[in-house]
Write a protein that holds these residues in place. Structure first.
Motif, mmCIF file in Angstrom:
data_model
loop_
_atom_site.group_PDB
_atom_site.id
_atom_site.type_symbol
_atom_site.label_atom_id
_atom_site.label_comp_id
_atom_site.label_asym_id
_atom_site.label_seq_id
_atom_site.Cartn_x
_atom_site.Cartn_y
_atom_site.Cartn_z
ATOM 1 N N THR A 29 0.805 -1.218 0.000
ATOM 2 C CA THR A 29 0.000 0.000 0.000
ATOM 3 C C THR A 29 0.834 1.261 0.000
ATOM 4 O O THR A 29 0.291 2.355 -0.021
ATOM 5 C CB THR A 29 -0.935 0.020 1.227
ATOM 6 N N VAL A 30 2.151 1.130 0.042
ATOM 7 C CA VAL A 30 3.021 2.304 0.114
ATOM 8 C C VAL A 30 3.993 2.271 -1.054
ATOM 9 O O VAL A 30 4.627 1.258 -1.318
ATOM 10 C CB VAL A 30 3.802 2.334 1.450
ATOM 11 N N ALA A 31 4.118 3.382 -1.749
ATOM 12 C CA ALA A 31 5.060 3.463 -2.858
ATOM 13 C C ALA A 31 6.484 3.308 -2.331
ATOM 14 O O ALA A 31 6.751 3.512 -1.144
ATOM 15 C CB ALA A 31 4.903 4.803 -3.569
ATOM 16 N N ASP A 149 1.273 10.804 8.996
ATOM 17 C CA ASP A 149 1.657 10.843 7.590
ATOM 18 C C ASP A 149 2.415 9.567 7.260
ATOM 19 O O ASP A 149 3.574 9.399 7.656
ATOM 20 C CB ASP A 149 2.518 12.073 7.307
ATOM 21 N N LYS A 150 1.782 8.657 6.550
ATOM 22 C CA LYS A 150 2.390 7.353 6.273
ATOM 23 C C LYS A 150 3.596 7.451 5.354
ATOM 24 O O LYS A 150 4.393 6.507 5.259
ATOM 25 C CB LYS A 150 1.344 6.405 5.672
ATOM 26 N N ASP A 151 3.784 8.585 4.677
ATOM 27 C CA ASP A 151 4.961 8.750 3.830
ATOM 28 C C ASP A 151 6.235 8.948 4.647
ATOM 29 O O ASP A 151 7.333 8.802 4.118
ATOM 30 C CB ASP A 151 4.784 9.953 2.889
ATOM 31 N N VAL A 152 6.111 9.284 5.925
ATOM 32 C CA VAL A 152 7.294 9.499 6.762
ATOM 33 C C VAL A 152 8.060 8.192 6.944
ATOM 34 O O VAL A 152 9.269 8.129 6.733
ATOM 35 C CB VAL A 152 6.895 10.095 8.128
ATOM 36 N N GLY A 154 7.048 5.052 5.499
ATOM 37 C CA GLY A 154 6.965 4.137 4.370
ATOM 38 C C GLY A 154 6.782 2.700 4.803
ATOM 39 O O GLY A 154 5.823 2.375 5.507
ATOM 40 N N PRO A 155 7.704 1.792 4.431
ATOM 41 C CA PRO A 155 7.535 0.368 4.741
ATOM 42 C C PRO A 155 7.623 0.045 6.228
ATOM 43 O O PRO A 155 7.344 -1.086 6.624
ATOM 44 C CB PRO A 155 8.690 -0.292 3.981
ATOM 45 N N LEU A 156 8.010 0.999 7.045
ATOM 46 C CA LEU A 156 8.135 0.736 8.480
ATOM 47 C C LEU A 156 6.917 1.200 9.262
ATOM 48 O O LEU A 156 6.968 1.348 10.491
ATOM 49 C CB LEU A 156 9.408 1.392 9.025
ATOM 50 N N ASN A 157 5.793 1.412 8.581
ATOM 51 C CA ASN A 157 4.524 1.640 9.263
ATOM 52 C C ASN A 157 4.011 0.303 9.790
ATOM 53 O O ASN A 157 3.397 -0.475 9.057
ATOM 54 C CB ASN A 157 3.503 2.251 8.295
ATOM 55 N N ARG A 158 4.289 0.028 11.040
ATOM 56 C CA ARG A 158 4.014 -1.319 11.574
ATOM 57 C C ARG A 158 3.252 -1.335 12.888
ATOM 58 O O ARG A 158 2.765 -2.383 13.299
ATOM 59 C CB ARG A 158 5.344 -2.069 11.779
ATOM 60 N N VAL A 159 3.171 -0.214 13.584
ATOM 61 C CA VAL A 159 2.527 -0.215 14.898
ATOM 62 C C VAL A 159 1.493 0.900 14.961
ATOM 63 O O VAL A 159 1.514 1.846 14.163
ATOM 64 C CB VAL A 159 3.557 -0.046 16.042
ATOM 65 N N GLU A 160 0.607 0.784 15.928
ATOM 66 C CA GLU A 160 -0.400 1.815 16.158
ATOM 67 C C GLU A 160 0.179 2.925 17.028
ATOM 68 O O GLU A 160 1.192 2.757 17.713
ATOM 69 C CB GLU A 160 -1.630 1.210 16.833
ATOM 70 N N GLN A 161 -0.476 4.037 17.041
ATOM 71 C CA GLN A 161 -0.042 5.183 17.841
ATOM 72 C C GLN A 161 -0.049 4.844 19.333
ATOM 73 O O GLN A 161 -0.926 4.126 19.813
ATOM 74 C CB GLN A 161 -0.965 6.370 17.577
ATOM 75 N N GLY A 162 0.954 5.336 20.049
ATOM 76 C CA GLY A 162 0.938 5.265 21.511
ATOM 77 C C GLY A 162 1.348 3.935 22.106
ATOM 78 O O GLY A 162 0.925 3.600 23.224
ATOM 79 N N LEU A 163 2.198 3.161 21.430
ATOM 80 C CA LEU A 163 2.573 1.838 21.933
ATOM 81 C C LEU A 163 3.136 1.907 23.347
ATOM 82 O O LEU A 163 2.770 1.097 24.212
ATOM 83 C CB LEU A 163 3.599 1.200 20.998
ATOM 84 N N TYR A 164 4.045 2.849 23.621
ATOM 85 C CA TYR A 164 4.719 2.885 24.917
ATOM 86 C C TYR A 164 3.796 3.319 26.058
ATOM 87 O O TYR A 164 4.156 3.200 27.233
ATOM 88 C CB TYR A 164 5.938 3.801 24.866
ATOM 89 N N LEU A 165 2.612 3.825 25.712
ATOM 90 C CA LEU A 165 1.640 4.230 26.726
ATOM 91 C C LEU A 165 0.608 3.139 26.999
ATOM 92 O O LEU A 165 -0.171 3.253 27.951
ATOM 93 C CB LEU A 165 0.915 5.506 26.281
ATOM 94 N N ARG A 218 11.058 14.459 6.412
ATOM 95 C CA ARG A 218 10.417 13.829 5.259
ATOM 96 C C ARG A 218 8.905 13.930 5.394
ATOM 97 O O ARG A 218 8.371 14.110 6.480
ATOM 98 C CB ARG A 218 10.852 12.363 5.166
ATOM 99 N N GLY A 219 8.205 13.789 4.273
ATOM 100 C CA GLY A 219 6.747 13.884 4.300
ATOM 101 C C GLY A 219 6.315 15.277 4.715
ATOM 102 O O GLY A 219 6.857 16.278 4.232
ATOM 103 N N VAL A 220 5.369 15.364 5.631
ATOM 104 C CA VAL A 220 4.877 16.673 6.075
ATOM 105 C C VAL A 220 5.938 17.462 6.829
ATOM 106 O O VAL A 220 5.762 18.654 7.081
ATOM 107 C CB VAL A 220 3.619 16.528 6.958
ATOM 108 N N TYR A 221 7.054 16.819 7.180
ATOM 109 C CA TYR A 221 8.130 17.489 7.922
ATOM 110 C C TYR A 221 9.243 17.999 7.008
ATOM 111 O O TYR A 221 10.215 18.583 7.493
ATOM 112 C CB TYR A 221 8.727 16.523 8.952
ATOM 113 N N GLU A 222 9.123 17.778 5.712
ATOM 114 C CA GLU A 222 10.189 18.176 4.803
ATOM 115 C C GLU A 222 10.467 19.675 4.905
ATOM 116 O O GLU A 222 9.544 20.498 4.894
ATOM 117 C CB GLU A 222 9.842 17.812 3.360
ATOM 118 N N GLY A 223 11.769 19.993 5.040
ATOM 119 C CA GLY A 223 12.177 21.383 5.162
ATOM 120 C C GLY A 223 11.937 21.992 6.528
ATOM 121 O O GLY A 223 12.124 23.203 6.712
#
Length: 343
Positions: A29-31, A149-152, A154-165, A218-223
């Motif tokens: 699902t990710v380029a 932003d899943k483009d940040v 890419g292939p390492l989108n593997r966990v849900e938000q807030g794992l350590y909490l 990268r992604g929404v953080y570029e620049g």
């Protein structure tokens, strides 16, 4: 033309590298992501490739392996399959310990993977890792890296938000301290407050922040590296208040940071790398102190910006103003203490 090796006698323990062979990141699902470009340059990174790097002129005396999802068991209970990686790496470490491959002690420490979302069930997996590690198993890493932003990632989108909490994650985490195991944390700069909370909840557990908390460009953080630097710096200073936390100085050659040196041609020299990374490295050393900081290679991932000898030259440039005692900690002493290495 290769760079001349700076301070070739300085002992180094590389506390963060991987081993793999033809690893793939299934991501339908990710380029294709820039992270993949760096990985594809080294589809095979095993003992021979590691020794070629550690034998490139710097005085690397030992290394620590970090989990990377390679060499898992092909069958058996899903939760125990990562133990296969520890079995494999312990074999590599035994080969190195024979002395047949030189003086370096590769994989003298092993950091594996156990899914702490198993809660109390994680304890049995940790025990299996210890048995498989031949006395070298030191702890685990669970990545919490996530961004909207899943483009940040890419292939390492593997966990849900807030794992350590997560409360179930913490049920698993509570077993680490009593078992004398450490925890390597990889997450992204906006997530650092989650690690601050985890470190305060478990002051008796040794925690290592990987890759200076991964600043994003990268992604929404570029620049926006400069814009977000004060936010990252404040989080680092807050995290440093927890004395059970140390930090790895490296990982800044990854795609996620997106410094100008990433995938640059011609390859960036060590002076450029040092100049790009200096604000982050110096902030960490100031906040944590040299005795809680350790330079890391993150190889072969960081090959996206430079080769192994150039990377350590960059670190030596960054540490040029440090005292002999501080250099000893930054390049070997902190890693030796945190990972309890007899080298």
């Amino acid at each position: 033309m290769p760079e001349a090796i700076l301070e070739p006698e300085l002992p180094i323990i590389d506390p963060h590298h991987h081993l793999w062979n033809q690893r793939t990141y299934a991501t339908p699902t990710v380029a294709k992501h820039a992270f993949m470009t760096a990985i594809e340059r080294t589809p095979r990174y095993l003992l021979d490739e590691l020794l070629a790097d550690t034998g490139g002129g710097h005085n690397v005396i030992a290394t620590v392996f970090l989990e990377c999802g390679a060499f898992y068991k092909a069958d058996g209970p899903e939760a125990f399959r990562p133990v296969g990686e520890t079995e494999f790496v312990n074999g590599v470490a035994a080969m190195s310990a024979s002395g047949m491959y030189g003086d370096v002690r590769a994989c003298a420490g092993i950091v594996g993977k156990a899914d702490l979302l198993l809660g109390d069930g994680a304890k049995a997996v940790l025990e299996a890792h210890i048995r498989a590690g031949g006395g070298r198993f030191r702890g685990i890493r669970n990545s919490a890296s996530w961004d909207a932003d899943k483009d940040v990632l890419g292939p390492l989108n593997r966990v849900e938000q807030g794992l350590y909490l997560d409360s179930t994650f913490r049920e698993g985490f509570r077993h680490l301290g009593p078992m004398d195991l450490s925890f390597d944390a990889w997450l992204l700069e906006p997530q650092l407050p989650d690690l601050v909370d985890l470190a305060r909840a478990f002051p008796g557990t040794t925690i290592v922040l990987d890759h200076v908390g991964t600043p994003l460009g990268r992604g929404v953080y570029e620049g926006r590296l400069s814009e977000r630097f004060p936010i990252w710096r404040d989080s680092i200073r807050e995290l440093a208040k927890s004395e059970n936390v140390s930090v790895k100085l490296g990982g800044l050659a990854m795609a996620f940071c997106n410094f100008p040196s990433f995938l640059a041609e011609p390859r960036a020299p060590s002076q450029q790398l040092a100049d790009e990374w200096r604000p982050y490295i110096e902030t960490c050393i100031e906040a944590f102190g040299a005795d809680r900081c350790m330079f890391e290679s993150n190889f072969p991932v960081d090959i996206g910006a430079c080769d192994y000898p150039t990377l350590w030259n960059a670190f030596k440039r960054l540490a040029a103003g440090a005292s002999a005692e501080e250099k000893a900690a930054l390049f070997a002493g902190t890693a030796r203490r945190v990972y309890r290495l007899d080298v």
